[in-house]
Design a protein around this motif. Structure first.
Motif, mmCIF file in Angstrom:
data_model
loop_
_atom_site.group_PDB
_atom_site.id
_atom_site.type_symbol
_atom_site.label_atom_id
_atom_site.label_comp_id
_atom_site.label_asym_id
_atom_site.label_seq_id
_atom_site.Cartn_x
_atom_site.Cartn_y
_atom_site.Cartn_z
ATOM 1 N N GLN A 1 0.995 -1.052 0.180
ATOM 2 C CA GLN A 1 0.116 0.086 -0.034
ATOM 3 C C GLN A 1 0.900 1.237 -0.128
ATOM 4 N N ALA A 2 0.652 2.081 -0.948
ATOM 5 C CA ALA A 2 1.680 2.970 -1.289
ATOM 6 C C ALA A 2 1.636 4.199 -0.233
ATOM 7 N N GLY A 3 0.346 4.437 0.224
ATOM 8 C CA GLY A 3 0.132 5.714 0.974
ATOM 9 C C GLY A 3 0.446 5.431 2.397
ATOM 10 N N GLY A 4 0.722 6.607 3.098
ATOM 11 C CA GLY A 4 0.819 6.067 4.670
ATOM 12 C C GLY A 4 2.317 5.593 4.964
ATOM 13 N N VAL A 5 3.477 5.839 4.362
ATOM 14 C CA VAL A 5 4.326 4.823 4.602
ATOM 15 C C VAL A 5 5.748 5.706 4.105
ATOM 16 N N GLY A 6 6.670 5.602 4.738
ATOM 17 C CA GLY A 6 7.947 6.173 4.636
ATOM 18 C C GLY A 6 9.223 5.518 5.255
ATOM 19 N N TYR A 7 10.485 5.789 4.462
ATOM 20 C CA TYR A 7 11.732 5.146 5.091
ATOM 21 C C TYR A 7 12.724 6.414 4.814
ATOM 22 N N LEU A 8 13.218 6.589 6.036
ATOM 23 C CA LEU A 8 14.315 7.651 6.023
ATOM 24 C C LEU A 8 15.514 7.196 6.707
ATOM 25 N N LEU A 9 16.671 7.523 6.459
ATOM 26 C CA LEU A 9 17.959 6.966 6.963
ATOM 27 C C LEU A 9 18.299 8.005 8.164
ATOM 28 N N LYS A 10 18.954 7.618 9.112
ATOM 29 C CA LYS A 10 19.154 8.370 10.438
ATOM 30 C C LYS A 10 20.358 9.358 10.017
ATOM 31 N N ASP A 11 21.336 8.780 9.357
ATOM 32 C CA ASP A 11 22.338 9.595 9.308
ATOM 33 C C ASP A 11 22.375 10.540 8.048
ATOM 34 N N ARG A 12 21.076 10.560 7.470
ATOM 35 C CA ARG A 12 20.914 11.595 6.255
ATOM 36 C C ARG A 12 19.736 12.687 6.692
ATOM 37 N N VAL A 13 19.473 12.695 7.881
ATOM 38 C CA VAL A 13 18.521 13.455 8.304
ATOM 39 C C VAL A 13 19.276 14.732 9.102
ATOM 40 N N ALA A 14 19.400 15.818 8.512
ATOM 41 C CA ALA A 14 20.132 16.865 9.049
ATOM 42 C C ALA A 14 19.452 17.982 9.459
ATOM 43 N N ASP A 15 17.966 18.001 9.053
ATOM 44 C CA ASP A 15 17.146 19.265 9.446
ATOM 45 C C ASP A 15 15.874 18.595 10.411
ATOM 46 N N VAL A 16 15.631 19.043 11.567
ATOM 47 C CA VAL A 16 14.787 18.553 12.473
ATOM 48 C C VAL A 16 13.206 19.076 11.878
ATOM 49 N N GLY A 17 13.250 20.113 11.393
ATOM 50 C CA GLY A 17 11.982 20.730 10.768
ATOM 51 C C GLY A 17 11.627 19.840 9.599
ATOM 52 N N GLU A 18 12.483 19.568 8.694
ATOM 53 C CA GLU A 18 12.154 18.555 7.615
ATOM 54 C C GLU A 18 11.578 16.969 8.122
ATOM 55 N N PHE A 19 12.380 16.640 9.237
ATOM 56 C CA PHE A 19 12.010 15.478 9.619
ATOM 57 C C PHE A 19 10.598 15.304 10.155
ATOM 58 N N VAL A 20 10.338 16.400 10.894
ATOM 59 C CA VAL A 20 8.917 16.402 11.441
ATOM 60 C C VAL A 20 7.617 16.734 10.519
ATOM 61 N N GLU A 21 8.337 17.358 9.357
ATOM 62 C CA GLU A 21 7.377 17.544 8.271
ATOM 63 C C GLU A 21 7.030 16.214 7.517
ATOM 64 N N ALA A 22 8.099 15.446 7.414
ATOM 65 C CA ALA A 22 8.280 13.961 6.663
ATOM 66 C C ALA A 22 7.207 13.173 7.696
ATOM 67 N N VAL A 23 7.094 13.048 9.160
ATOM 68 C CA VAL A 23 6.602 12.522 10.038
ATOM 69 C C VAL A 23 5.048 12.698 9.523
ATOM 70 N N SER A 24 4.648 14.232 9.569
ATOM 71 C CA SER A 24 3.424 14.562 9.470
ATOM 72 C C SER A 24 2.684 14.260 7.982
ATOM 73 N N ARG A 25 3.873 14.102 6.942
ATOM 74 C CA ARG A 25 3.245 13.869 5.676
ATOM 75 C C ARG A 25 2.832 12.413 5.621
ATOM 76 N N VAL A 26 3.888 11.550 6.318
ATOM 77 C CA VAL A 26 3.382 10.076 6.212
ATOM 78 C C VAL A 26 2.108 9.865 7.078
ATOM 79 N N ALA A 27 1.782 10.688 8.158
ATOM 80 C CA ALA A 27 0.749 10.377 9.087
ATOM 81 C C ALA A 27 -0.504 10.663 8.363
ATOM 82 N N ARG A 28 -0.432 11.644 7.354
ATOM 83 C CA ARG A 28 -1.581 12.225 6.649
ATOM 84 C C ARG A 28 -1.899 11.495 5.008
ATOM 85 N N GLY A 29 -1.173 10.313 5.186
ATOM 86 C CA GLY A 29 -1.167 9.417 3.843
ATOM 87 C C GLY A 29 -0.427 9.685 2.941
ATOM 88 N N GLY A 30 0.616 10.376 3.022
ATOM 89 C CA GLY A 30 1.802 10.570 2.089
ATOM 90 C C GLY A 30 2.936 9.530 2.097
#
Length: 218
Positions: free
Chosen positions: A102-131
């Motif tokens: 199922q494509a929506g509501g799923v994500g995969y990020l790498l710890k050592d490549r997340v450099a911006d907290v704001g972008e990470f939080v935005e990614a969490v929100s995007r996935v939570a909302r079905g992105g």
């Protein structure tokens, strides 16, 4: 309910788990549970039914792919709960299966490549909302796996038979005896396998081992 995104965190490293909890809480998300293993994750998700579960790939007891397997189960059985895999490891086969279901509501990020907290939080929100959120490095690995799978599909039935015996550790002579063909014919099959898999002669690379790993990985 106050409208804040509700999050469950599954991370076996205590410092990382606490850090994620504090970071997300400061950014206005509601961390309803933070657990250290896959079993506790399943229980927490069943109890709290969060908007999203942030899950490490490797957790106790074996530290292999418990987290990824739990992510797939949650994504399959509880479609209202989004999953964001957050790890330093790329589990290509499991990730392919996760995104294929199922494509929506799923994500995969790498710890050592997340450099911006704001972008990470935005990614969490995007996935939570079905992105969907995918680290480019994960995409690269998934595409590589797909190309390898396509290459394996070009093998003839006999070539796959020979490759299966290579994966079992048999020599060309043993393969010839098992298949009742000449060693020369086996050598031609092996050469064809290497060519189709793109395994050119290279110093320091054992092509039999690489071919066997690709076969087993398929």
């Amino acid at each position: 309910m106050d409208g804040r995104l509700r999050v469950v965190i599954a991370e076996d490293a205590a410092i990382m788990r606490e850090g994620l909890t504090q970071t997300l809480t400061r950014r206005g998300l509601d961390v309803v549970a933070a657990v250290a293993d896959a079993q506790a994750l399943r229980l927490a998700v069943e109890e709290h039914r969060p908007d999203v579960a942030i899950i490490d790939v490797r957790m106790p007891p074996s530290h292999t792919d418990e987290g990824m397997r739990a992510a797939r189960e949650i994504h399959r059985d509880l479609p209202g709960v989004a999953v964001l895999v957050f790890s330093q490891y790329i589990e290509t086969r499991s990730a392919t299966e996760l995104f294929a279901e199922q494509a929506g509501g799923v994500g995969y990020l790498l710890k050592d490549r997340v450099a911006d907290v704001g972008e990470f939080v935005e990614a969490v929100s995007r996935v939570a909302r079905g992105g969907t959120v995918l680290d480019p490095e994960v995409v690269r690995h998934l595409l590589g796996a797909a190309r390898r799978a396509d290459a394996l599909s070009t093998l003839t039935p006999r070539e796959r038979e020979v490759l299966a015996l290579i994966a079992q550790g048999h020599s060309n002579a043993a393969i010839a005896e098992l298949l009742t063909i000449t060693p020369g014919v086996v050598e031609k099959h092996v050469a064809a396998i290497f060519a189709k898999l793109g395994l050119a002669p290279s110093t320091g690379v054992n092509r039999r081992v690489v071919a066997a790993l690709r076969y087993l990985g398929s």
